[in-house]
Design a protein around this motif. Structure first.
Motif, PDB file in Angstrom:
ATOM      1  N   ALA A   1       0.980  -1.497   0.112  1.00  0.00           N
ATOM      2  CA  ALA A   1      -0.001  -0.141   0.061  1.00  0.00           C
ATOM      3  C   ALA A   1       0.878   1.296  -0.010  1.00  0.00           C
ATOM      4  N   PHE A   2       1.952   1.165   0.887  1.00  0.00           N
ATOM      5  CA  PHE A   2       2.824   1.905   0.893  1.00  0.00           C
ATOM      6  C   PHE A   2       3.702   2.649  -0.584  1.00  0.00           C
ATOM      7  N   ALA A   3       4.045   1.494  -1.025  1.00  0.00           N
ATOM      8  CA  ALA A   3       4.884   1.950  -1.984  1.00  0.00           C
ATOM      9  C   ALA A   3       3.792   1.728  -3.594  1.00  0.00           C
ATOM     10  N   LEU A   4       2.384   1.910  -3.117  1.00  0.00           N
ATOM     11  CA  LEU A   4       2.207   2.440  -4.491  1.00  0.00           C
ATOM     12  C   LEU A   4       1.515   3.918  -4.228  1.00  0.00           C
ATOM     13  N   LEU A   5       1.938   4.693  -2.796  1.00  0.00           N
ATOM     14  CA  LEU A   5       1.594   6.048  -2.536  1.00  0.00           C
ATOM     15  C   LEU A   5       2.999   6.636  -2.973  1.00  0.00           C
ATOM     16  N   ALA A   6       4.159   5.648  -2.709  1.00  0.00           N
ATOM     17  CA  ALA A   6       5.308   6.511  -2.778  1.00  0.00           C
ATOM     18  C   ALA A   6       5.716   6.393  -4.486  1.00  0.00           C
ATOM     19  N   ALA A   7       4.740   5.510  -5.326  1.00  0.00           N
ATOM     20  CA  ALA A   7       4.902   5.912  -6.667  1.00  0.00           C
ATOM     21  C   ALA A   7       4.320   6.802  -7.045  1.00  0.00           C
ATOM     22  N   GLY A   8       3.036   7.808  -6.347  1.00  0.00           N
ATOM     23  CA  GLY A   8       2.166   8.063  -6.946  1.00  0.00           C
ATOM     24  C   GLY A   8       0.932   7.278  -7.694  1.00  0.00           C
ATOM     25  N   LEU A   9       0.574   6.347  -7.088  1.00  0.00           N
ATOM     26  CA  LEU A   9      -0.269   5.684  -7.328  1.00  0.00           C
ATOM     27  C   LEU A   9      -0.845   5.017  -8.639  1.00  0.00           C
ATOM     28  N   PRO A  10       0.215   4.499  -9.143  1.00  0.00           N
ATOM     29  CA  PRO A  10       0.065   3.770 -10.888  1.00  0.00           C
ATOM     30  C   PRO A  10      -0.860   2.690 -10.915  1.00  0.00           C
TER      31      PRO A  10
END
Length: 230
Positions: free
Chosen positions: A215-224
């Protein structure tokens, strides 16, 4: 995911265990009898403590069902403030939450499920829980703002700054915090909730730490957007 070097001392662990026992007793009794039919005395007896001890941990009967642990919030905020300057605010929030929640969530899966059912049957508790979470979110935003060098959001007496005039008079004026701290605190706490809900819906092979990190990786990536077949 835990930072073992920051483990609480024996006294603090005993206090956490007592609070968790009271919250678990409250939720189990409420799941069986309904929250409105569960007394402080019954909760205390089930947890093996006195009613006086109950009020050392909860201000009211209803607070035991909401299960907001102020100690967790305080430790998360302290960790955010004290994280190295080289760490981004998002990473600081992620690691602070991970340290506090990873083991707790997995160990209390049944209680989280029971609590959700109790709150659904008791709208006033659901509203109380939402209010408590909003307070925690705002306090996390304060910690993020402090980390980023924002001006003080409280007076010398610890009171929040003045409220806006007009139709928003009931809402604290959080403009001193800035948009980023408010948004990061809201997104971070929402990511925790969604990660818990997603984990609860998965089979036993799923682990909360893995879903939390995703979940936090998706946030850090800008929700691709995920692949079309994903």
């Amino acid at each position: 995911m835990r930072n073992e070097g920051a483990a609480p001392g024996l006294r603090e662990r005993k206090k956490q265990a007592t609070r968790a026992a009271l919250a678990e007793a409250a939720v189990r009794l409420a799941a069986e009898h309904g929250a409105e039919n569960v007394t402080v005395e019954a909760i205390s007896e089930a947890a093996g403590v006195s009613p006086r001890t109950f009020f050392n941990y909860f201000d009211s009967h209803d607070d035991a069902f909401v299960m907001i642990d102020r100690g967790i919030g305080e430790r998360v905020r302290r960790a955010v403030r004290e994280a190295p300057a080289s760490v981004t605010a998002l990473d600081a929030v992620r690691e602070a939450l991970a340290t506090e929640l990873a083991d707790v969530v997995e160990e209390q899966r049944e209680i989280w499920d029971l609590r959700a059912a109790v709150l659904q049957r008791s709208p006033h508790l659901l509203v109380r829980g939402m209010g408590a979470h909003m307070t925690e979110e705002l306090e996390l935003a304060e910690a993020i703002a402090e980390r980023l060098g924002a001006p003080a959001f409280r007076t010398a007496e610890g009171e929040r700054v003045s409220r806006r005039p007009g139709p928003c008079a009931h809402v604290p004026d959080t403009s001193a915090l800035g948009l980023y701290p408010r948004l990061l605190a809201a997104v971070g706490t929402t990511a925790v909730r969604v990660a818990v809900e997603h984990w609860c819906a998965q089979g036993p092979e799923a682990t909360f730490p893995d879903i939390f990190r995703r979940a936090f990786a998706l946030l850090a990536a800008g929700l691709p957007e995920p692949p079309a077949d994903g």
